[in-house]
Design a protein around this motif. Structure first.
Motif, PDB file in Angstrom:
ATOM      1  N   LEU A 196      -7.323   5.245   6.589  1.00  0.00           N
ATOM      2  CA  LEU A 196      -8.734   5.587   6.415  1.00  0.00           C
ATOM      3  C   LEU A 196      -9.602   4.341   6.289  1.00  0.00           C
ATOM      4  O   LEU A 196     -10.727   4.292   6.792  1.00  0.00           O
ATOM      5  N   ASN A 197      -9.059   3.324   5.662  1.00  0.00           N
ATOM      6  CA  ASN A 197      -9.868   2.160   5.290  1.00  0.00           C
ATOM      7  C   ASN A 197      -9.457   0.865   5.971  1.00  0.00           C
ATOM      8  O   ASN A 197      -9.863  -0.210   5.541  1.00  0.00           O
ATOM      9  N   GLN A 198      -8.641   0.945   7.010  1.00  0.00           N
ATOM     10  CA  GLN A 198      -8.252  -0.225   7.814  1.00  0.00           C
ATOM     11  C   GLN A 198      -7.703  -1.352   6.932  1.00  0.00           C
ATOM     12  O   GLN A 198      -8.156  -2.488   6.959  1.00  0.00           O
ATOM     13  N   ARG A 199      -6.666  -0.999   6.209  1.00  0.00           N
ATOM     14  CA  ARG A 199      -6.087  -1.973   5.289  1.00  0.00           C
ATOM     15  C   ARG A 199      -4.675  -1.548   4.903  1.00  0.00           C
ATOM     16  O   ARG A 199      -4.288  -0.375   5.047  1.00  0.00           O
ATOM     17  N   ALA A 200      -3.907  -2.499   4.420  1.00  0.00           N
ATOM     18  CA  ALA A 200      -2.673  -2.231   3.704  1.00  0.00           C
ATOM     19  C   ALA A 200      -2.978  -2.395   2.219  1.00  0.00           C
ATOM     20  O   ALA A 200      -3.732  -3.295   1.827  1.00  0.00           O
ATOM     21  N   VAL A 201      -2.405  -1.522   1.405  1.00  0.00           N
ATOM     22  CA  VAL A 201      -2.730  -1.501  -0.022  1.00  0.00           C
ATOM     23  C   VAL A 201      -1.444  -1.461  -0.839  1.00  0.00           C
ATOM     24  O   VAL A 201      -0.533  -0.685  -0.537  1.00  0.00           O
ATOM     25  N   ARG A 202      -1.387  -2.300  -1.857  1.00  0.00           N
ATOM     26  CA  ARG A 202      -0.264  -2.281  -2.796  1.00  0.00           C
ATOM     27  C   ARG A 202      -0.696  -1.490  -4.031  1.00  0.00           C
ATOM     28  O   ARG A 202      -1.716  -1.816  -4.667  1.00  0.00           O
ATOM     29  N   ILE A 203       0.084  -0.464  -4.363  1.00  0.00           N
ATOM     30  CA  ILE A 203      -0.294   0.476  -5.415  1.00  0.00           C
ATOM     31  C   ILE A 203       0.842   0.589  -6.427  1.00  0.00           C
ATOM     32  O   ILE A 203       2.003   0.776  -6.059  1.00  0.00           O
ATOM     33  N   ALA A 204       0.502   0.499  -7.717  1.00  0.00           N
ATOM     34  CA  ALA A 204       1.471   0.704  -8.781  1.00  0.00           C
ATOM     35  C   ALA A 204       1.621   2.189  -9.063  1.00  0.00           C
ATOM     36  O   ALA A 204       0.713   2.985  -8.795  1.00  0.00           O
ATOM     37  N   GLU A 205       2.771   2.563  -9.613  1.00  0.00           N
ATOM     38  CA  GLU A 205       2.924   3.949 -10.043  1.00  0.00           C
ATOM     39  C   GLU A 205       1.830   4.268 -11.061  1.00  0.00           C
ATOM     40  O   GLU A 205       1.584   3.497 -11.992  1.00  0.00           O
ATOM     41  N   GLY A 206       1.155   5.369 -10.858  1.00  0.00           N
ATOM     42  CA  GLY A 206       0.005   5.724 -11.676  1.00  0.00           C
ATOM     43  C   GLY A 206      -1.307   5.565 -10.934  1.00  0.00           C
ATOM     44  O   GLY A 206      -2.313   6.146 -11.318  1.00  0.00           O
ATOM     45  N   GLY A 207      -1.312   4.744  -9.875  1.00  0.00           N
ATOM     46  CA  GLY A 207      -2.482   4.682  -9.011  1.00  0.00           C
ATOM     47  C   GLY A 207      -3.282   3.391  -9.037  1.00  0.00           C
ATOM     48  O   GLY A 207      -4.248   3.273  -8.276  1.00  0.00           O
ATOM     49  N   GLU A 208      -2.926   2.431  -9.860  1.00  0.00           N
ATOM     50  CA  GLU A 208      -3.687   1.182  -9.868  1.00  0.00           C
ATOM     51  C   GLU A 208      -3.487   0.437  -8.553  1.00  0.00           C
ATOM     52  O   GLU A 208      -2.365   0.228  -8.099  1.00  0.00           O
ATOM     53  N   ILE A 209      -4.595   0.060  -7.923  1.00  0.00           N
ATOM     54  CA  ILE A 209      -4.542  -0.734  -6.700  1.00  0.00           C
ATOM     55  C   ILE A 209      -4.404  -2.201  -7.092  1.00  0.00           C
ATOM     56  O   ILE A 209      -5.268  -2.773  -7.746  1.00  0.00           O
ATOM     57  N   LEU A 210      -3.296  -2.796  -6.685  1.00  0.00           N
ATOM     58  CA  LEU A 210      -2.961  -4.153  -7.100  1.00  0.00           C
ATOM     59  C   LEU A 210      -3.425  -5.202  -6.101  1.00  0.00           C
ATOM     60  O   LEU A 210      -3.847  -6.291  -6.492  1.00  0.00           O
ATOM     61  N   GLU A 211      -3.301  -4.894  -4.816  1.00  0.00           N
ATOM     62  CA  GLU A 211      -3.680  -5.840  -3.767  1.00  0.00           C
ATOM     63  C   GLU A 211      -4.112  -5.060  -2.538  1.00  0.00           C
ATOM     64  O   GLU A 211      -3.657  -3.939  -2.304  1.00  0.00           O
ATOM     65  N   THR A 212      -4.958  -5.683  -1.726  1.00  0.00           N
ATOM     66  CA  THR A 212      -5.327  -5.111  -0.437  1.00  0.00           C
ATOM     67  C   THR A 212      -5.302  -6.201   0.632  1.00  0.00           C
ATOM     68  O   THR A 212      -5.590  -7.368   0.356  1.00  0.00           O
ATOM     69  N   ILE A 213      -4.942  -5.793   1.830  1.00  0.00           N
ATOM     70  CA  ILE A 213      -4.965  -6.675   2.992  1.00  0.00           C
ATOM     71  C   ILE A 213      -5.817  -5.999   4.057  1.00  0.00           C
ATOM     72  O   ILE A 213      -5.455  -4.946   4.572  1.00  0.00           O
ATOM     73  N   ASP A 214      -6.944  -6.591   4.359  1.00  0.00           N
ATOM     74  CA  ASP A 214      -7.894  -6.035   5.312  1.00  0.00           C
ATOM     75  C   ASP A 214      -7.418  -6.294   6.741  1.00  0.00           C
ATOM     76  O   ASP A 214      -7.092  -7.425   7.097  1.00  0.00           O
ATOM     77  N   THR A 215      -7.383  -5.244   7.572  1.00  0.00           N
ATOM     78  CA  THR A 215      -7.003  -5.400   8.974  1.00  0.00           C
ATOM     79  C   THR A 215      -8.134  -5.006   9.923  1.00  0.00           C
ATOM     80  O   THR A 215      -7.919  -4.933  11.130  1.00  0.00           O
ATOM     81  N   ALA A 216      -9.322  -4.727   9.396  1.00  0.00           N
ATOM     82  CA  ALA A 216     -10.454  -4.326  10.231  1.00  0.00           C
ATOM     83  C   ALA A 216     -10.745  -5.398  11.283  1.00  0.00           C
ATOM     84  O   ALA A 216     -10.576  -6.594  11.011  1.00  0.00           O
ATOM     85  N   PRO A 217     -11.131  -4.997  12.496  1.00  0.00           N
ATOM     86  CA  PRO A 217     -11.513  -3.647  12.915  1.00  0.00           C
ATOM     87  C   PRO A 217     -10.351  -2.753  13.309  1.00  0.00           C
ATOM     88  O   PRO A 217     -10.566  -1.617  13.726  1.00  0.00           O
ATOM     89  N   GLU A 218      -9.117  -3.243  13.193  1.00  0.00           N
ATOM     90  CA  GLU A 218      -7.960  -2.419  13.503  1.00  0.00           C
ATOM     91  C   GLU A 218      -7.567  -1.577  12.301  1.00  0.00           C
ATOM     92  O   GLU A 218      -7.775  -1.968  11.148  1.00  0.00           O
ATOM     93  N   GLY A 219      -6.950  -0.437  12.582  1.00  0.00           N
ATOM     94  CA  GLY A 219      -6.294   0.320  11.532  1.00  0.00           C
ATOM     95  C   GLY A 219      -4.846  -0.115  11.425  1.00  0.00           C
ATOM     96  O   GLY A 219      -4.285  -0.706  12.346  1.00  0.00           O
ATOM     97  N   VAL A 220      -4.232   0.156  10.280  1.00  0.00           N
ATOM     98  CA  VAL A 220      -2.806  -0.099  10.106  1.00  0.00           C
ATOM     99  C   VAL A 220      -2.146   1.242   9.811  1.00  0.00           C
ATOM    100  O   VAL A 220      -2.626   2.021   8.995  1.00  0.00           O
ATOM    101  N   PHE A 221      -1.030   1.541  10.518  1.00  0.00           N
ATOM    102  CA  PHE A 221      -0.473   2.885  10.529  1.00  0.00           C
ATOM    103  C   PHE A 221       0.974   2.972  10.041  1.00  0.00           C
ATOM    104  O   PHE A 221       1.496   4.073   9.908  1.00  0.00           O
ATOM    105  N   ALA A 222       1.587   1.862   9.796  1.00  0.00           N
ATOM    106  CA  ALA A 222       2.920   1.844   9.203  1.00  0.00           C
ATOM    107  C   ALA A 222       3.186   0.447   8.678  1.00  0.00           C
ATOM    108  O   ALA A 222       2.640  -0.532   9.195  1.00  0.00           O
ATOM    109  N   VAL A 223       4.028   0.357   7.647  1.00  0.00           N
ATOM    110  CA  VAL A 223       4.357  -0.937   7.042  1.00  0.00           C
ATOM    111  C   VAL A 223       5.844  -0.987   6.717  1.00  0.00           C
ATOM    112  O   VAL A 223       6.505   0.046   6.545  1.00  0.00           O
ATOM    113  N   ALA A 224       6.373  -2.198   6.609  1.00  0.00           N
ATOM    114  CA  ALA A 224       7.744  -2.415   6.172  1.00  0.00           C
ATOM    115  C   ALA A 224       7.844  -3.789   5.548  1.00  0.00           C
ATOM    116  O   ALA A 224       7.167  -4.731   5.979  1.00  0.00           O
TER     117      ALA A 224
END
Length: 299
Positions: free
Chosen positions: A228-256
């Motif tokens: 939705l937001n053209q980024r990769a996001v690192r999330i802790a259990e409970g929902g805190e967003i720890l880090e983001t990596i912006d990939t705009a104008p591209e979307g990112v659809f899978a990570v490993a």
């Protein structure tokens, strides 16, 4: 300015999915060349398997044979040691839409999600389930009511399955029972309930995240592909967003997570996930970035 420096691993593809780091190499699929690819030591992506009905999730049995989701005919294929491609499991009866992502546990149990409705045909949203496929190819439905189950990982202790709900605004988790079946669903991270709203556009408009691919790290956090937001996001259990990596104008659809040290985040990028547009262009590519916390769990 972002602290992350993105590198292009390979490009010139249609739409990449299912990235996996396996035995020192990066694997992935391209939906619209119907190919399963491995990146060799020279950085060239070599097509290893052709899946006519569109490949998706990848995994490996304990004996090293590869499993591949065949989306449109709702099967999981198995690549034999002699190169023969055979049906490992036909899960049509358990799926209300295309078969999708998959995680294969160290013991060979495979968990497969499905769309639940005709996404590309513009149908109304409907929830879907998760299928367990045993190493002998037998299958059963082990969870229901997921909002488009997508990326999945298994914790390092093999006791928990974590799964994205792409159109549910959440990441969920299940206890894994001794027989491979699942306990009750509970939140890993929820950003607000969306209910049973059937209009997909409304659901997406009300969502804060659209979690596609999923990777687990050694601190128990997950990386998601937030389409939705053209980024990769690192999330802790409970929902805190720890880090983001912006990939705009591209979307990112899978990570490993992979690489020699386990701390390379691979990201499948494309302009969007529109089927007609992605078939017509070769703008899909694999990006990579180094992150601080390395890989854990499966895959």
């Amino acid at each position: 300015m972002s602290k992350y420096s993105l590198e292009v691993v390979v490009d010139g593809f249609h739409y990449l999915e299912g990235p996996r780091w396996h035995k020192g190499a990066l694997w992935f699929v391209d939906f619209y060349t119907q190919g399963v690819y491995r990146v060799n030591d020279e950085g060239v992506a070599e097509k290893k398997v052709h899946i006519e009905q569109q490949p998706s999730g990848l995994g490996w049995l304990p004996d090293g044979r590869m499993l591949i989701v065949s989306m449109k005919d709702r099967k999981v294929m198995r690549l034999e040691d002699n190169g023969e491609l055979v049906v490992h499991a036909d899960i049509w009866q358990h799926c209300a839409g295309h078969a999708n992502d998959m995680v294969v546990a160290p013991n060979g149990d495979a968990y497969v999600g499905n769309f639940g409705f005709d996404l590309m045909g513009g149908a109304d949203y409907k929830s879907a389930g998760l299928v367990l496929i045993k190493p002998d190819g037998s299958s059963q439905l082990v969870a229901e009511g997921l909002a488009f189950a997508n990326g999945m990982v298994i914790s390092a202790d093999q006791k928990t399955l974590i799964v994205n709900e792409l159109f549910g605004n959440k990441i969920s988790q299940f206890a894994i029972n001794e027989d491979g079946t699942l306990g009750d669903k509970r939140d890993f991270a929820s950003f607000g309930e969306l209910g049973d709203e059937p209009n997909l556009g409304v659901r997406i408009g009300n969502a804060k995240i659209l979690p596609d691919g999923l990777a687990l790290d050694a601190e128990g956090a997950v990386w998601i592909a937030d389409t939705l937001n053209q980024r990769a996001v690192r999330i802790a259990e409970g929902g805190e967003i720890l880090e983001t990596i912006d990939t705009a104008p591209e979307g990112v659809f899978a990570v490993a997570l992979g690489g020699a040290e386990g701390n390379t985040l691979f990201m499948c990028a494309a302009p969007d996930w529109d089927e007609a547009a992605r078939k017509a262009e070769t703008k899909g590519r694999m990006l990579a970035v180094s992150v601080e916390v390395g890989h854990a769990g499966t895959p």
